[in-house]
Design a protein around this motif. Structure first.
Motif, PDB file in Angstrom:
ATOM      1  N   GLY A   2       0.966   2.854   4.970  1.00 49.54           N
ATOM      2  CA  GLY A   2       0.246   2.704   3.699  1.00 49.54           C
ATOM      3  C   GLY A   2       1.047   2.106   2.551  1.00 49.54           C
ATOM      4  N   LYS A   3       2.073   1.325   2.849  1.00 54.61           N
ATOM      5  CA  LYS A   3       2.896   0.717   1.794  1.00 54.61           C
ATOM      6  C   LYS A   3       2.065  -0.183   0.878  1.00 54.61           C
ATOM      7  CE  LYS A   3       5.406  -1.101   5.081  1.00 54.61           C
ATOM      8  NZ  LYS A   3       4.836  -0.432   6.275  1.00 54.61           N
ATOM      9  N   THR A   4       1.301  -1.081   1.519  1.00 55.84           N
ATOM     10  CA  THR A   4       0.503  -2.028   0.733  1.00 55.84           C
ATOM     11  C   THR A   4      -0.559  -1.268  -0.081  1.00 55.84           C
ATOM     12  OG1 THR A   4       0.846  -3.598   2.530  1.00 55.84           O
ATOM     13  CG2 THR A   4      -0.812  -4.176   0.896  1.00 55.84           C
ATOM     14  N   SER A   5      -1.167  -0.275   0.550  1.00 54.12           N
ATOM     15  CA  SER A   5      -2.195   0.510  -0.157  1.00 54.12           C
ATOM     16  C   SER A   5      -1.604   1.223  -1.372  1.00 54.12           C
ATOM     17  CB  SER A   5      -2.805   1.548   0.782  1.00 54.12           C
ATOM     18  OG  SER A   5      -3.327   0.932   1.929  1.00 54.12           O
ATOM     19  N   LEU A   6      -0.384   1.738  -1.244  1.00 55.47           N
ATOM     20  CA  LEU A   6       0.258   2.438  -2.367  1.00 55.47           C
ATOM     21  C   LEU A   6       0.433   1.487  -3.560  1.00 55.47           C
ATOM     22  CD1 LEU A   6       3.046   4.497  -0.560  1.00 55.47           C
ATOM     23  CD2 LEU A   6       1.114   5.426  -1.871  1.00 55.47           C
ATOM     24  N   ASP A  21       6.664  -5.361  -1.515  1.00 51.65           N
ATOM     25  CA  ASP A  21       6.166  -4.824  -0.246  1.00 51.65           C
ATOM     26  C   ASP A  21       6.954  -5.472   0.899  1.00 51.65           C
ATOM     27  OD1 ASP A  21       4.507  -3.523   1.546  1.00 51.65           O
ATOM     28  OD2 ASP A  21       2.756  -4.789   1.191  1.00 51.65           O
ATOM     29  N   PHE A  22       7.084  -4.767   1.997  1.00 50.01           N
ATOM     30  CA  PHE A  22       7.692  -5.384   3.173  1.00 50.01           C
ATOM     31  C   PHE A  22       6.814  -5.092   4.381  1.00 50.01           C
ATOM     32  CE2 PHE A  22      10.262  -5.887   6.886  1.00 50.01           C
ATOM     33  CZ  PHE A  22      10.912  -7.079   6.617  1.00 50.01           C
ATOM     34  N   SER A  23       6.557  -6.127   5.193  1.00 47.63           N
ATOM     35  CA  SER A  23       5.746  -5.933   6.387  1.00 47.63           C
ATOM     36  C   SER A  23       6.469  -6.470   7.608  1.00 47.63           C
ATOM     37  CB  SER A  23       4.397  -6.639   6.222  1.00 47.63           C
ATOM     38  OG  SER A  23       3.710  -6.613   7.459  1.00 47.63           O
ATOM     39  N   THR A  24       6.767  -5.590   8.554  1.00 49.79           N
ATOM     40  CA  THR A  24       7.445  -6.053   9.774  1.00 49.79           C
ATOM     41  C   THR A  24       6.513  -6.951  10.596  1.00 49.79           C
ATOM     42  OG1 THR A  24       6.829  -3.956  10.770  1.00 49.79           O
ATOM     43  CG2 THR A  24       9.103  -4.168  10.086  1.00 49.79           C
ATOM     44  N   GLN A  25       5.213  -6.876  10.328  1.00 48.49           N
ATOM     45  CA  GLN A  25       4.272  -7.721  11.058  1.00 48.49           C
ATOM     46  C   GLN A  25       4.371  -9.178  10.615  1.00 48.49           C
ATOM     47  OE1 GLN A  25       1.063  -5.994  12.654  1.00 48.49           O
ATOM     48  NE2 GLN A  25       0.807  -4.322  11.226  1.00 48.49           N
ATOM     49  N   GLU A  26       4.824  -9.392   9.389  1.00 47.77           N
ATOM     50  CA  GLU A  26       4.855 -10.761   8.852  1.00 47.77           C
ATOM     51  C   GLU A  26       6.258 -11.254   8.574  1.00 47.77           C
ATOM     52  OE1 GLU A  26       2.531 -11.255   5.318  1.00 47.77           O
ATOM     53  OE2 GLU A  26       0.742 -11.713   6.496  1.00 47.77           O
TER      54      GLU A  26
HETATM   55  P1  GTP Z   1       1.819  -2.725   7.508  1.00 46.93           P
HETATM   56  O1  GTP Z   1       1.220  -3.884   6.747  1.00 46.93           O
HETATM   57  O2  GTP Z   1       1.430  -2.704   8.951  1.00 46.93           O
HETATM   58  O3  GTP Z   1       3.293  -2.581   7.294  1.00 46.93           O
HETATM   59  O4  GTP Z   1       1.115  -1.390   6.946  1.00 46.93           O
HETATM   60  P2  GTP Z   1       1.217  -0.672   5.533  1.00 46.93           P
HETATM   61  O5  GTP Z   1       2.295   0.329   5.556  1.00 46.93           O
HETATM   62  O6  GTP Z   1       1.243  -1.681   4.429  1.00 46.93           O
HETATM   63  O7  GTP Z   1      -0.153   0.143   5.504  1.00 46.93           O
HETATM   64  P3  GTP Z   1      -1.557  -0.272   4.851  1.00 46.93           P
HETATM   65  O8  GTP Z   1      -1.493  -0.183   3.375  1.00 46.93           O
HETATM   66  O9  GTP Z   1      -1.996  -1.559   5.470  1.00 46.93           O
HETATM   67  O10 GTP Z   1      -2.474   0.947   5.351  1.00 46.93           O
HETATM   68  C1  GTP Z   1      -2.717   1.192   6.726  1.00 46.93           C
HETATM   69  C2  GTP Z   1      -3.994   2.000   6.884  1.00 46.93           C
HETATM   70  O11 GTP Z   1      -3.834   3.297   6.306  1.00 46.93           O
HETATM   71  C3  GTP Z   1      -5.203   1.374   6.175  1.00 46.93           C
HETATM   72  O12 GTP Z   1      -6.326   1.553   6.975  1.00 46.93           O
HETATM   73  C4  GTP Z   1      -5.329   2.181   4.894  1.00 46.93           C
HETATM   74  O13 GTP Z   1      -6.642   2.219   4.409  1.00 46.93           O
HETATM   75  C5  GTP Z   1      -4.847   3.558   5.350  1.00 46.93           C
HETATM   76  N1  GTP Z   1      -4.264   4.339   4.236  1.00 46.93           N
HETATM   77  C6  GTP Z   1      -3.311   3.926   3.371  1.00 46.93           C
HETATM   78  N2  GTP Z   1      -3.005   4.901   2.491  1.00 46.93           N
HETATM   79  C7  GTP Z   1      -3.785   5.962   2.802  1.00 46.93           C
HETATM   80  C8  GTP Z   1      -3.929   7.290   2.257  1.00 46.93           C
HETATM   81  O14 GTP Z   1      -3.284   7.706   1.289  1.00 46.93           O
HETATM   82  N3  GTP Z   1      -4.829   8.102   2.885  1.00 46.93           N
HETATM   83  C9  GTP Z   1      -5.570   7.698   3.946  1.00 46.93           C
HETATM   84  N4  GTP Z   1      -6.420   8.571   4.473  1.00 46.93           N
HETATM   85  N5  GTP Z   1      -5.467   6.462   4.477  1.00 46.93           N
HETATM   86  C10 GTP Z   1      -4.590   5.607   3.919  1.00 46.93           C
END
Ligand code: GTP
Length: 180
Positions: free
Chosen positions: A16-20, A57-62
């Motif tokens: 959830g890095k990007t979501s945060l 942000d950092f993404s190992t996928q990209e």
């Molecule tokens: P990569 O791009 O693969 O490195 O992932 P990331 O770490 O950036 O995670 P990303 O933000 O893409 O979130 C991955 C999934 O987790 C998505 O489906 C989000 O909607 C979900 N998600 C992120 N934060 C939360 C949270 O706080 N709660 C819940 N329930 N889901 C979350």
């Protein structure tokens, strides 16, 4: 006085890095996110410590390992994000992310690290029992926080702690054991 603060988010895929980052910026949970958020800069006057703050942000996928090393070197503080309900994402903190950061910056150039347990909305328990021993074993870990990009719990706090770790570090910035 510091010119600016650069915060880097790393951690396993999907924690959830990007979501945060996008939750902080838009103050709501983004249902759809790209692999990687664009670098954002928060102007000084809206940050608690009044210092312009870049969030990366950092993404190992990209991105490659080379880019990871480059971003670690450019950052002032690193948030290692895990998902509170995914034990493997916690294991990887001490088996991969912290060793990788240490290898990149070296022990003498300690950079503060914050352990960020995201998705606290999915989990009734706390991950602190497993996180505290990691904090004790790795002196660069400044603090830890559990949060949720979904409910926005502790999101602004997390970025405040990161800023504070750079501007007012509490732990020694050198390894006292090497100073004998
Ligand atoms: P990569 O791009 O693969 O490195 O992932 P990331 O770490 O950036 O995670 P990303 O933000 O893409 O979130 C991955 C999934 O987790 C998505 O489906 C989000 O909607 C979900 N998600 C992120 N934060 C939360 C949270 O706080 N709660 C819940 N329930 N889901 C979350």
């Amino acid at each position: 006085m510091r010119k600016d603060v650069r915060i880097l988010l790393v951690g396993e895929d999907g924690v959830g890095k990007t979501s945060l980052i996008l939750s902080l910026v838009s103050e709501e949970f983004p249902e759809e996110v790209p692999f990687k958020a664009e670098e954002i800069t928060i102007p000084a006057d809206v940050t608690p410590e009044k210092v312009p703050t870049h969030i990366v942000d950092f993404s190992t996928q990209e991105q490659s390992h080379e880019e990871l090393v480059h971003e670690i070197n450019r950052s002032d503080v690193i948030c290692v994000v895990y998902s509170v309900d995914v034990p493997e994402s916690i294991e990887r903190i001490s088996t991969y992310w912290l060793p990788e950061i240490r290898k990149t910056v070296g022990l003498e150039n300690r950079k503060p690290v914050i352990l960020v347990g995201n998705k606290s909305d999915t989990y009734d328990n706390s991950s602190m029992e497993v996180i505290l021993p990691i904090m004790n074993a790795w002196q660069e870990v400044e603090t830890c926080v559990e949060c949720s990009a979904k409910t926005l719990k502790n999101i602004s706090e997390l970025f405040y702690y990161a800023q504070k770790a750079v501007l007012h570090p509490t732990a020694p910035l050198y390894n006292s054991e090497d100073k004998e």
